[in-house]
Every structure is written in structure tokens, then in C-alpha cells.
Design an enzyme around this catalytic site. Structure first.
Site, PDB file in Angstrom:
ATOM      1  N   SER A  88      -4.014  11.593   1.217  1.00  0.00           N
ATOM      2  CA  SER A  88      -2.578  11.626   1.513  1.00  0.00           C
ATOM      3  C   SER A  88      -1.943  10.252   1.324  1.00  0.00           C
ATOM      4  O   SER A  88      -0.763  10.152   0.992  1.00  0.00           O
ATOM      5  CB  SER A  88      -2.340  12.043   2.961  1.00  0.00           C
ATOM      6  N   HIS A 105      -2.737  15.503  -5.052  1.00  0.00           N
ATOM      7  CA  HIS A 105      -2.322  15.627  -3.656  1.00  0.00           C
ATOM      8  C   HIS A 105      -1.674  16.990  -3.426  1.00  0.00           C
ATOM      9  O   HIS A 105      -0.540  17.222  -3.826  1.00  0.00           O
ATOM     10  CB  HIS A 105      -1.361  14.486  -3.302  1.00  0.00           C
ATOM     11  N   GLU A 117       1.235  16.742  -6.142  1.00  0.00           N
ATOM     12  CA  GLU A 117       1.526  15.409  -6.674  1.00  0.00           C
ATOM     13  C   GLU A 117       0.332  14.980  -7.526  1.00  0.00           C
ATOM     14  O   GLU A 117      -0.800  14.953  -7.033  1.00  0.00           O
ATOM     15  CB  GLU A 117       1.733  14.407  -5.540  1.00  0.00           C
ATOM     16  N   ASN A 175       5.152  11.562   0.947  1.00  0.00           N
ATOM     17  CA  ASN A 175       4.837  11.048   2.287  1.00  0.00           C
ATOM     18  C   ASN A 175       5.455   9.678   2.534  1.00  0.00           C
ATOM     19  O   ASN A 175       5.752   9.326   3.667  1.00  0.00           O
ATOM     20  CB  ASN A 175       3.322  11.002   2.497  1.00  0.00           C
TER      21      ASN A 175
END
Ligand code: 3HC
Ligand code: NAI
Length: 698
Positions: free
Chosen positions: A406, A427, A439, A477
Site C-alpha cells: 500500500s 496495488h 494502481e 493513498n
């Protein structure tokens, strides 16, 4: 007549074949061509019927979306539809592939409709922030009744031919060449002496409870206005003579055309398609993908394995111990049970996927033949490096080595191997077999065909793949961390978490950030705060009130208590009364006098934080284009589609306004609200984020 319509004559039937690849969108030239071809057929001696067919993979996919927002050119589609319907000739439409929006409206203007069994019809205009604007809301209910028409228009769903036949949208479903079956049908109708049958002359649909339907649709749309507007248009079809109903539809359509929501939805439509279209990958062949490995069968590993199995890939899953292997298998089977229950797969398929396509083991040697591995073990650099070292030893040459990390540095992970060119970040989002976003994180040394393979895996799994560069949190994120912080600051300064959640749901988010934190588990944020405490900048404001709740073992939904209190068996929670006290204590310790925030203030600060960080992400090249950020937020973070994404929102609001707000907030907290250089530059140059998207497409 132009080359968009091929005109041929078959005895007493004139065939109008639309040829506007790829999907026969009703561009100006097509509308003009159709209109001219109708004139020609009517003037063509001996012609008694007209057959309209489409060339290529669809009948007609609808109005040409690229023309929206530009001055409309005659002949307008509603006029063309009326002209087709009013023809003295018998008009038949033979449909294959999709007939959507204006495409179905053209077909509804024909007097008879025949379609292939594989054909699908729909009025998906609400997905573009619109309603059908060429008679769809007036003609469809005359065939199906108001309720079915409303369901079809407000959902925008594609209806399969069989169902459309039952609903009365189609007259016949026949397999064969669309032109051949259409001609046979037209000739049969002529032989029978069938009459013209304009839908507009059919009786209007009986009334239903319009207001209750409107309210229900409005609520379901979570702030989206077009579906509810469609209800009013169908109401007009029931209450007004056809011509007046058509005018009402046109007025409503034109009003929606001017809305921000229409702009946002159309931006989303095109961005969704542009996002995986990377200039750097032109001509780059992805590597072959038949079998993939997954390391770690926890939440993410099991979800990734499920997605891969459903896409027809062979999956080899590695866990640490036999019990963990069994638990992972159980998780995957549980996920697949869900697919079975929803009718997505058959029992036979379920059995094949869980027995033949899935291998679970504790032995890394089982990975020697796989084409790609996704590592989904604990989020810890040492553990990840150890795993990549092992992968380097067992995987075949050319195998793509991917991490689902992450936040961690994919470049550093790659150093644990002798083949950094094969290492990439993939991701996924939780639950990985449901969430659409992927991602594709490109590290310094990642080879282009490895990037292409990441995108081809995303495509095979039905994901929206976005290219991201390496940084803490990549695109999504990283931006999330910033707007979450803005929300935390507002809590310290006087807004309650519950007011913030409510304001953001009002803006269109599926959930507010505090409800999301409860869902994800408060322990994650607690651990992150502890990890980051050492390197914290002295001016950084981080609330600690929620840590007190964590210290007592309350981690959100999974423990029944967090920002909200959850009762077993009930959906959603109620505000936790402890929270107000905890916040008040912290405010007193910090010497803060709480102040009022309006819902509008809340949305504004939250969005400005999001856009500012996003502009930094684009400015630094972590995202190549603003639209990459928009698609990340839309498909991974529940951002309301009708705003198009945060960058589109900023363009609509005006970048100068956004920058002015940020500069104003910076007066109180200059450290947090540092304007992104790219935002300042675009404002200075009078340009928008969308200008950057357009430049990238050249
Ligand atoms: N106008 C212009 N371009 C269109 C288009 C349209 N209506 N529909 C699709 N395209 C383009 C796409 O942008 C894409 O272009 P690209 O190759 O340059 O990226 C190309 O056609 C192929 O489309 P897809 O990649 O989406 O191909 P798929 O096979 O996956 O899907 C489809 C085909 C189901 C037709 C899908 O494209 C779709 O859903 N299109 C939109 C349909 C729609 O919303 N129609 C209603 C339009 S509004 C209207 O009709 C108003 C009227 O009521 C007045
Ligand atoms: P988890 O704790 O549910 O699962 C991790 C699994 O890895 C455990 O089952 C563990 O037994 C196994 N494991 C650990 N070391 C191993 C090794 N050396 N060999 C084989 N198996 C090993 O964790 P989760 O949530 O699935 O996260 C995994 C990764 O995915 C982390 O890097 C995380 O940051 C990332 N991620 C998590 C998301 C989430 O929402 N949970 C979202 C996106 C990414």
C-alpha cells in the site's frame, strides 16, 4: 447523401446501412445522411418500405457524445426521429450489438423492430448526466408502461433481446444476418399488408404515483439529478399529448445539458477509456499470462486470487503454514460462493475453479511455472524483501514479480532480486475481487513490457488500471492521507466527525471518512500514527483523541465501537457519545476554542486538500495526467461519479477559486496548506487540469 449511409434497393425495400465505425454514433454526418436517405427512399419509385441496419459491431450506440457541449447542428436527432416515424413508407429497424440512447430512439421511431438474440438495447443517458432526448421517454412508456420504462431509463441498464421482446420494445428476435432477417421481415410485413405503426400514436401509459416514484429515484441517485428528472419526463408522456410531451422532454434534456453533472459524467466516460491508453505503451507487447502466483492468502491475497480465478487464470497461492493455507482456501471459496449465489458462476464452474484452477501450498517451488506473482504478505519491508529474494530464486526468467504494497517503496523491494526490470507494484483495493481500481506502480527500473503486462492483467480482471509512480501511498493513498488530515483538523477546530460524514455524503460520497475508518479498522490509522510519530514535523497537527478509544480495544465496526456504535445485525451505526467528550478534552488541552463549520465549509476544505495534494501528485509525475487522479478517486475511493473526479471538480469550480481558498486557509496553518506549484502555475496561465489531459492525448 453522404458516405455514412449506404443506400441499396431490394425490390420494394430500400436498405439504409449506417457505416460510422466503431459504434455508429449518430454524428451530424450520420443524422444528415439518414435524413437524406429517407428523402431518397420516399422519392424512389416503387419503394414501399425502408429497412435501417447498422454496419460493424452495433446498430447504433447513441448520439455522438463528442458533439455534446458544442453548438448543435441540424438535423437535430428528435426531428430526425419524428421524420422517420412520419414517413409514409413502412419503416423497419433490424438491430444487432447494442442500440443505445439515440440508437434505440431511432429504432423506436421505426414502425417495427427486429433484433438478433445477442442484441442489447438501453437508454443509458442518465450515466452521462442526461435523459433520453429524442423521444425515448415518450415512446418507450407507450410500449412498456410507465414502470418498466422508468426502471429502464433510470438504471440505464442494457436489456437483452429476449427481455426486450417480453417488454414490448421489440417485435421479433431472429438469428441471422441483420440485413437478411430485416429484409425478410419487411417483405413479410408488406405481403401481409401490415400498416405503418407509429409509437407516438399509441395510447399513453396509465398514471402511476409520480411523486413517490420521483422521491424514491432521487434518493437512490445520491445527489444525481438526471434519473429523477427522467421520471418527470415519463410523467409528461402519460399526461400530455405526444408533441407536448416531446417538448417537455426536450426542455428537461436541454436543462441537464447545461449542468455540471453532465460535464462530470461525460468526463468520467472518456477518462475511463483514456486511463489505460498510455503513449509509452504503444507497440509494447505484454508478456503472456496464463498462471499467476499469489503470496499470502489474507484479505488481499484471497481477493486477488478470486479475481484471477474468475478471469480464467490458474492460481498458485503460497502461505506460511498449513493452517494458513486452509484459511486462505476457505476465504477464496467463500468469495466464490458469493459469485455462485449471485448466479455469476455455475456449481460446475465453482467446482472446477476450486479444484483444478487453484493450487494452494506452503512450498515456493510450486511457483516455478507461473507467469506473474503478486505478493500480498504483511506490510513490512523486511518481510517483503525476504519474499522477493525467494521469488527471485524460484520463478522462471521473464516472470513478472509484483507487490501489492500500500505504501512501501517498490524500488527498494526490487533490490531484493537480481531482476529489478521485472518488478512492479500492482496495488489492488479491498475487496480485491470487487473493487474496480488497480494502481500499476512503475518503479525506476521496471521494463515497459512489464508495465504493459500489469495493464493486461488489469484488463483481464475487469479492472480500471491507472499508472502510478513510486512515492509514499502512490496516487490514491497519498491523496487520501492529505484529505483525511484536513478532516481531522476540522474536528480539532470544532466540526464533529458526524457532521463531516454527513456533509460529504451530501456531496455524493458513498460514505464519509470517519465511517470509512470504522469500516477499515481504527487500528490501521493508530499504527500508522505511532510509526510516523518519530519523524513528525513540529507544525503538523495530529489529533490523538481517537487513540484513547483504540487503547481501550475499540477498532470500529469489527469490535462494535469506533466513531459510531454498531449493533449486531444492523446496518450502519449511531454516533458514539464518547467521541464528543474525547474531542472536548483534547481541545481543552490544546487551548482550542471550537468554532462552527457549515456543511459547505467542510466540503470546501476537504476538496481543496484533495485537489492540492492531487496537483502535487501530478506536478511530481506520480500521476501522469489529472484524469489518472480522477479515475483513481472514482474507482478506489467512492468519489461521486457525477463530479467526474476531484480535478474535474476543481476545473468546474474554477482553479483560481480553489487556489484563493487554499491561500486563505494557509493564514491559519501555513505548513499544511502549501499551495501546489502546478496549481499556481495553471492559475497564472489561465489553464485547467483538463487542458493538461488534452495536451497528453496529442
Ligand atoms: N459517441 C461517441 N463516441 C462513442 C460513443 C458515442 N455515443 N460510444 C462509444 N464511443 C467511442 C468510445 O469513446 C471509444 O472510442 P475510442 O476507441 O477512441 O476510445 C469507441 O467508441 C469504442 O467504445 P468502447 O471502447 O466503449 O467499446 P465497447 O465495445 O467496450 O463498448 C459501447 C461499446 C457499449 C457502445 C460503449 O462505448 C458505450 O456504452 N457507449 C456509450 C453509449 C451511450 O451512452 N449512448 C447514449 C448517448 S447519449 C444519447 O444518445 C442522447 C440522446 O438521447 C439524444
Ligand atoms: P493480511 O494480514 O490479511 O494477510 C497477509 C497474509 O500474508 C497472512 O495470511 C500471512 O499468513 C501471509 N504471509 C505473511 N508472510 C508470508 C510469507 N513470507 N509467505 C507467505 N505468506 C505470508 O494482510 P492484507 O490486508 O491482505 O494485506 C496484505 C498486503 O496488501 C499488505 O502489503 C497491505 O498493505 C496490502 N494492501 C492491503 C489492503 C487492505 O485493505 N487490507 C489494500 C491494499 C493493499
Amino acid at each position: 447523401m453522404n458516405d455514412k449511409i449506404a443506400y441499396t434497393r431490394h425490390d420494394d425495400v430500400a436498405v439504409l446501412r449506417i457505416q460510422n465505425p466503431p459504434v455508429n454514433a449518430l454524428s451530424h454526418a450520420v443524422r444528415q445522411g439518414l435524413s437524406d436517405a429517407m428523402d431518397r427512399a420516399e422519392a424512389d419509385e416503387g419503394v414501399l418500405a425502408v429497412l435501417i441496419v447498422g454496419e460493424g459491431r452495433a446498430f447504433i450506440a447513441g448520439a455522438d457524445i463528442t458533439e455534446f457541449g458544442k453548438p448543435p447542428k441540424e438535423p437535430h436527432l428528435p426531428v430526425l426521429c419524428d421524420r422517420i416515424e412520419a414517413s409514409p413508407l413502412l419503416v423497419v429497424a433490424s438491430m444487432h450489438g447494442v442500440s443505445l440512447g439515440g440508437g434505440l430512439e431511432v429504432a423506436l421511431s421505426a414502425h417495427y423492430r427486429i433484433a438478433q438474440p445477442t442484441a442489447r438495447v438501453g437508454l443509458p443517458e442518465v450515466h452521462l448526466g442526461l435523459i433520453p432526448g429524442a423521444g425515448g421517454t415518450q415512446r418507450l412508456p407507450r410500449l412498456t408502461g410507465a414502470e418498466k420504462a422508468i426502471e429502464m431509463i433510470t438504471s440505464g441498464r442494457h436489456v437483452k433481446a429476449g427481455e426486450a421482446l417480453d417488454m414490448g420494445v421489440l417485435d421479433r428476435v431472429v438469428e441471422g444476418d441483420p440485413e437478411a432477417v430485416g429484409l425478410a421481415y419487411a417483405q413479410e410485413l408488406l405481403a401481409e399488408g401490415a400498416e405503418r405503426r407509429p409509437v407516438s400514436e399509441m395510447p399513453a401509459a396509465p398514471a402511476i404515483d409520480w411523486d413517490a416514484t420521483y422521491d424514491a429515484v432521487l434518493k437512490k441517485g445520491r445527489g444525481q439529478i438526471s434519473p429523477a428528472t427522467a421520471v418527470r419526463a415519463v410523467q409528461a408522456a402519460s399526461e400530455l399529448p405526444f408533441a407536448e410531451g416531446l417538448k417537455k422532454e426536450r426542455d428537461l434534456f436541454s436543462e441537464l445539458m447545461e449542468t455540471d453533472q453532465r460535464q462530470g459524467m461525460i468526463h468520467a466516460f472518456f477518462s475511463e477509456r483514456a486511463v489505460s491508453n498510455l503513449p509509452e505503451l504503444k507497440g509494447v507487447e505484454p508478456r503472456e499470462l496464463k498462471a499467476i502466483g499469489v503470496i499470502g492468502g489474507g484479505t488481499m491475497g484471497a481477493g486477488i486470487a478470486t479475481a484471477a480465478l474468475l478471469a480464467g487464470l490458474v492460481v498458485v497461492l503460497i502461505e506460511m503454514k498449513d493452517e494458513a493455507v486452509a484459511a486462505a482456501k476457505g476465504r477464496i471459496e467463500g468469495n466464490l460462493q458469493g459469485a455462485l449465489k449471485r448466479g455469476k458462476i455455475s456449481q460446475e464452474k465453482f467446482d472446477a475453479l476450486t479444484t483444478q484452477a487453484l493450487v494452494v501450498s506452503t512450498d515456493y517451488d510450486a511457483l516455478k511455472d507461473v507467469d506473474l506473482v503478486v505478493e500480498a504478505v504483511f506490510e513490512n519491508m523486511d518481510v517483503k524483501k525476504e519474499v522477493f529474494g525467494k521469488l527471485d530464486a524460484v520463478c522462471k526468467q521473464g516472470c513478472v514479480l509484483a507487490s501489492n504494497t500500500s505504501y512501501l517503496d517498490v524500488d527498494e523491494i526490487a533490490t531484493a532480486t537480481s531482476r529489478p526490470q521485472d518488478v512492479i507494484g500492482l496495488h489492488f483495493f479491498s475487496p480485491a475481487h470487487v473493487m474496480k481500481l488497480l494502481e500499476v506502480v512503475v518503479a525506476d527500473k521496471t521494463a515497459p513490457d512489464v508495465v504493459a503486462t500489469g495493464f493486461s492483467l488489469g484488463k483481464a480482471l475487469g479492472k480500471i488500471s491507472v499508472r502510478a509512480g513510486v512515492c509514499d501511498g502512490f496516487i490514491g493513498n497519498r491523496i487520501l492521507a492529505t484529505y483525511r488530515t484536513a478532516a481531522d483538523h476540522m474536528v480539532l477546530d470544532g466540526a464533529t466527525p458526524f457532521q463531516i460524514d454527513k456533509a460529504l455524503v451530501g456531496f455524493g460520497f458513498a460514505m464519509g471518512p470517519f465511517a470509512v475508518a470504522d469500516l477499515a479498522g481504527l487500528d490501521i490509522g493508530w499504527m500508522t500514527r505511532k510509526r510516523k510519530a518519530r519523524d513528525r514535523h513540529p507544525e503538523e497537527r495530529v489529533p490523538t483523541y481517537i487513540d484513547k478509544l483504540c487503547e481501550e480495544g475499540h477498532f470500529g465496526q469489527k469490535t462494535g465501537e469506533g466513531y459510531y456504535v454498531y449493533e449486531k445485525g444492523k446496518r450502519g451505526g449511531t454516533p458514539n457519545p464518547k467521541i464528543a467528550k474525547l474531542i472536548a478534552t483534547e481541545q481543552a488541552e490544546l487551548g482550542i476554542t471550537p468554532r462552527e463549520f457549515s456543511d459547505e465549509d467542510i466540503v470546501r476544505r476537504y476538496m481543496c486538500a484533495m485537489v492540492n495534494e492531487a496537483a502535487k501528485v501530478v506536478g511530481e509525475g506520480i500521476a501522469r495526467r489529472p484524469l489518472d487522479v480522477d479515475m483513481t478517486l472514482l474507482f478506489g475511493y467512492g468519489f461521486p461519479r457525477y463530479w467526474g473526479g476531484p480535478m474535474k471538480w476543481a476545473d468546474i469550480v474554477g482553479l483560481d477559486t480553489v487556489l484563493a481558498d487554499i491561500e486563505c486557509y494557509a493564514k491559519d496553518d501555513a505548513w499544511f496548506w502549501q499551495p501546489a506549484p502546478l496549481l499556481k502555475q495553471l492559475v497564472a496561465e489561465g489553464r485547467t487540469f483538463d487542458d493538461l489531459n488534452k495536451e497528453a492525448a496529442k
